[in-house]
Design an enzyme around this catalytic site. Sequence first.
Site, PDB file in Angstrom:
ATOM      1  N   MET A   1       0.675  -1.248   0.047  1.00  0.00           N
ATOM      2  CA  MET A   1      -0.068   0.085  -0.098  1.00  0.00           C
ATOM      3  C   MET A   1       0.830   1.069  -0.046  1.00  0.00           C
ATOM      4  O   MET A   1       0.674   2.514  -0.771  1.00  0.00           O
ATOM      5  CB  MET A   1      -0.971   0.076   1.154  1.00  0.00           C
ATOM      6  CG  MET A   1      -2.114  -0.867   1.094  1.00  0.00           C
ATOM      7  SD  MET A   1      -3.142  -0.951   2.772  1.00  0.00           S
ATOM      8  CE  MET A   1      -3.817   0.853   2.416  1.00  0.00           C
ATOM      9  N   GLY A   2       1.900   1.263   0.853  1.00  0.00           N
ATOM     10  CA  GLY A   2       2.717   2.314   0.792  1.00  0.00           C
ATOM     11  C   GLY A   2       3.381   2.664  -0.424  1.00  0.00           C
ATOM     12  O   GLY A   2       3.303   3.874  -0.855  1.00  0.00           O
ATOM     13  N   ASN A  84      -2.494   0.092  10.648  1.00  0.00           N
ATOM     14  CA  ASN A  84      -3.495  -0.127  11.434  1.00  0.00           C
ATOM     15  C   ASN A  84      -2.762  -0.413  12.788  1.00  0.00           C
ATOM     16  O   ASN A  84      -2.226  -1.523  13.201  1.00  0.00           O
ATOM     17  CB  ASN A  84      -4.353  -1.551  11.012  1.00  0.00           C
ATOM     18  CG  ASN A  84      -4.840  -1.444   9.782  1.00  0.00           C
ATOM     19  OD1 ASN A  84      -5.549  -0.512   9.909  1.00  0.00           O
ATOM     20  ND2 ASN A  84      -4.942  -2.347   8.885  1.00  0.00           N
ATOM     21  N   SER A 110      -8.334   2.639   4.308  1.00  0.00           N
ATOM     22  CA  SER A 110      -9.100   1.279   3.878  1.00  0.00           C
ATOM     23  C   SER A 110      -9.105   1.415   2.034  1.00  0.00           C
ATOM     24  O   SER A 110      -9.169   2.838   1.578  1.00  0.00           O
ATOM     25  CB  SER A 110     -10.631   1.443   4.232  1.00  0.00           C
ATOM     26  OG  SER A 110     -11.129   0.210   3.650  1.00  0.00           O
ATOM     27  N   GLY A 111      -9.141   0.278   1.851  1.00  0.00           N
ATOM     28  CA  GLY A 111      -9.176   0.428   0.396  1.00  0.00           C
ATOM     29  C   GLY A 111      -8.173  -0.704  -0.339  1.00  0.00           C
ATOM     30  O   GLY A 111      -8.093  -1.070  -1.449  1.00  0.00           O
ATOM     31  N   GLY A 112      -7.247  -1.248   0.562  1.00  0.00           N
ATOM     32  CA  GLY A 112      -6.159  -2.145   0.128  1.00  0.00           C
ATOM     33  C   GLY A 112      -4.922  -1.470  -1.004  1.00  0.00           C
ATOM     34  O   GLY A 112      -5.078  -0.133  -0.986  1.00  0.00           O
ATOM     35  N   LYS A 160     -11.365   2.794  12.296  1.00  0.00           N
ATOM     36  CA  LYS A 160     -10.758   1.955  11.230  1.00  0.00           C
ATOM     37  C   LYS A 160     -10.732   0.529  11.973  1.00  0.00           C
ATOM     38  O   LYS A 160     -10.909  -0.610  11.093  1.00  0.00           O
ATOM     39  CB  LYS A 160      -9.340   2.324  10.996  1.00  0.00           C
ATOM     40  CG  LYS A 160      -8.697   1.162   9.829  1.00  0.00           C
ATOM     41  CD  LYS A 160      -9.451   0.935   8.789  1.00  0.00           C
ATOM     42  CE  LYS A 160      -8.577   0.347   7.685  1.00  0.00           C
ATOM     43  NZ  LYS A 160      -8.112  -0.940   7.996  1.00  0.00           N
ATOM     44  N   HIS A 163     -14.116  -0.806  11.644  1.00  0.00           N
ATOM     45  CA  HIS A 163     -14.490  -1.098  10.032  1.00  0.00           C
ATOM     46  C   HIS A 163     -13.863  -2.311   9.912  1.00  0.00           C
ATOM     47  O   HIS A 163     -14.608  -3.208   9.178  1.00  0.00           O
ATOM     48  CB  HIS A 163     -13.639   0.036   9.527  1.00  0.00           C
ATOM     49  CG  HIS A 163     -13.324  -0.240   7.888  1.00  0.00           C
ATOM     50  ND1 HIS A 163     -12.260  -1.392   7.479  1.00  0.00           N
ATOM     51  CD2 HIS A 163     -13.982   0.068   6.712  1.00  0.00           C
ATOM     52  CE1 HIS A 163     -12.359  -1.387   6.339  1.00  0.00           C
ATOM     53  NE2 HIS A 163     -13.360  -0.664   5.860  1.00  0.00           N
ATOM     54  N   ASN A 164     -12.661  -3.036  10.383  1.00  0.00           N
ATOM     55  CA  ASN A 164     -12.056  -4.167  10.136  1.00  0.00           C
ATOM     56  C   ASN A 164     -12.989  -5.274  10.816  1.00  0.00           C
ATOM     57  O   ASN A 164     -13.043  -6.581  10.177  1.00  0.00           O
ATOM     58  CB  ASN A 164     -10.556  -4.082  10.463  1.00  0.00           C
ATOM     59  CG  ASN A 164      -9.902  -3.458   9.606  1.00  0.00           C
ATOM     60  OD1 ASN A 164     -10.406  -2.441   8.918  1.00  0.00           O
ATOM     61  ND2 ASN A 164      -8.536  -3.469   9.648  1.00  0.00           N
ATOM     62  N   GLU A 167     -15.761  -5.914   8.771  1.00  0.00           N
ATOM     63  CA  GLU A 167     -15.259  -6.415   7.448  1.00  0.00           C
ATOM     64  C   GLU A 167     -15.282  -8.016   7.841  1.00  0.00           C
ATOM     65  O   GLU A 167     -15.488  -8.699   7.031  1.00  0.00           O
ATOM     66  CB  GLU A 167     -13.824  -6.028   7.115  1.00  0.00           C
ATOM     67  CG  GLU A 167     -13.223  -6.601   6.005  1.00  0.00           C
ATOM     68  CD  GLU A 167     -11.710  -5.956   6.127  1.00  0.00           C
ATOM     69  OE1 GLU A 167     -10.815  -6.782   6.246  1.00  0.00           O
ATOM     70  OE2 GLU A 167     -11.512  -4.894   5.895  1.00  0.00           O
ATOM     71  N   TYR A 168     -14.761  -8.448   8.867  1.00  0.00           N
ATOM     72  CA  TYR A 168     -14.779  -9.654   9.228  1.00  0.00           C
ATOM     73  C   TYR A 168     -16.122 -10.344   9.091  1.00  0.00           C
ATOM     74  O   TYR A 168     -16.022 -11.628   8.601  1.00  0.00           O
ATOM     75  CB  TYR A 168     -14.020  -9.874  10.762  1.00  0.00           C
ATOM     76  CG  TYR A 168     -12.712  -9.910  11.156  1.00  0.00           C
ATOM     77  CD1 TYR A 168     -11.931  -9.125  10.233  1.00  0.00           C
ATOM     78  CD2 TYR A 168     -12.202 -10.845  12.035  1.00  0.00           C
ATOM     79  CE1 TYR A 168     -10.372  -9.003  10.738  1.00  0.00           C
ATOM     80  CE2 TYR A 168     -10.657 -11.161  12.201  1.00  0.00           C
ATOM     81  CZ  TYR A 168      -9.824 -10.107  11.676  1.00  0.00           C
ATOM     82  OH  TYR A 168      -8.430 -10.108  11.760  1.00  0.00           O
ATOM     83  N   ARG A 259     -11.696 -17.797  12.170  1.00  0.00           N
ATOM     84  CA  ARG A 259     -10.432 -17.590  11.727  1.00  0.00           C
ATOM     85  C   ARG A 259      -9.405 -18.412  12.749  1.00  0.00           C
ATOM     86  O   ARG A 259      -8.426 -19.173  12.120  1.00  0.00           O
ATOM     87  CB  ARG A 259     -10.292 -16.232  11.637  1.00  0.00           C
ATOM     88  CG  ARG A 259     -10.855 -15.591  10.465  1.00  0.00           C
ATOM     89  CD  ARG A 259     -10.324 -14.285  10.441  1.00  0.00           C
ATOM     90  NE  ARG A 259     -10.892 -13.322   9.372  1.00  0.00           N
ATOM     91  CZ  ARG A 259     -10.460 -12.439   8.724  1.00  0.00           C
ATOM     92  NH1 ARG A 259      -9.357 -11.797   8.876  1.00  0.00           N
ATOM     93  NH2 ARG A 259     -11.288 -11.901   7.860  1.00  0.00           N
TER      94      ARG A 259
END
Length: 288
Positions: A1-2, A84, A110-112, A160, A163-164, A167-168, A259
């Site tokens: 991402m960076g 994160n 977010s957005g990968g 965030k 949010h994650n 997402e899970y 998981r």
Amino acid sequence: MGLNMVGRLLKKDYQVVVYDPSEEVRKKADTLGAVSVTSLEELAKKLVAPRTVWLMVPHQVVDAVLQELVPFLEAGDTIIDGGNSPYKESMRRAKELGGHGLSFVDVGVSGGPQGAAGGACLMIGGEREVFENYEDLWQDVATENGYGYMGVSGAGHFVKMVHNGVEYGMMQALGEGFEVLKKSNFQLDLQEVARVYNKQSVITSRLTGWLENAFAQYGTDLTDISGSIAQSGEGLWTLDAARELGVPVPIIEGAVDFRKQSEHHPSFTGKIVSALRNQFGGHEVTNK
């Protein structure tokens, strides 16, 4: 991402100095048009005061990076943590860095990798004045209208984190639903099901679209995808926060537990979730 974010900023005519321990990554950054350096000290020297340093590193090493970096910074400089990180750690860091005259901004991104390149979603915490001073930067990093001020230090990473956790639960629901579809007697084409689901149905979403892409890439049996799901911890952080606040979150808790159990009990549901992680985050999920 960076690295993708570096590319986006360069296209917006920013001058970017990059440090990464990997020589390969530094060379890629140079190819994009950035200036790479081989140490954090050199990074600080290359930047013009007041400096802006954006960290995109795993949460486990943020303190180590700051310990090495801060001695080369000056009062008035700003550090942005776009990874994160646990929100309480971000609150602590903001207080500690403030003692050095440094501003600290926690930004949930977010957005990968795709979002980092084409425009991400940013959830921003810190002093409002600092947020406002960087309004142009947020606009240039984010997708259109895809950023917001969440509140004081820690709020960006807190939002965030939740949010994650959500997402899970969303990925878990898709995984379970598609395992039911697969085990039915109808011999369904799961790629076609995903395609139709993603055409203005109630569950139309980027996740459903990514699932359709995963079936196209790996086949509807997902033969080469691991049914054991890796996790980076944010779902568990959300559970801990929910318990502290007295909020029941059975769906997120079930997804986190699934998981953990998938390590020893892989399944097609696990393959679905793993495939989704690969699609939006580039995570390595193939069987080895």
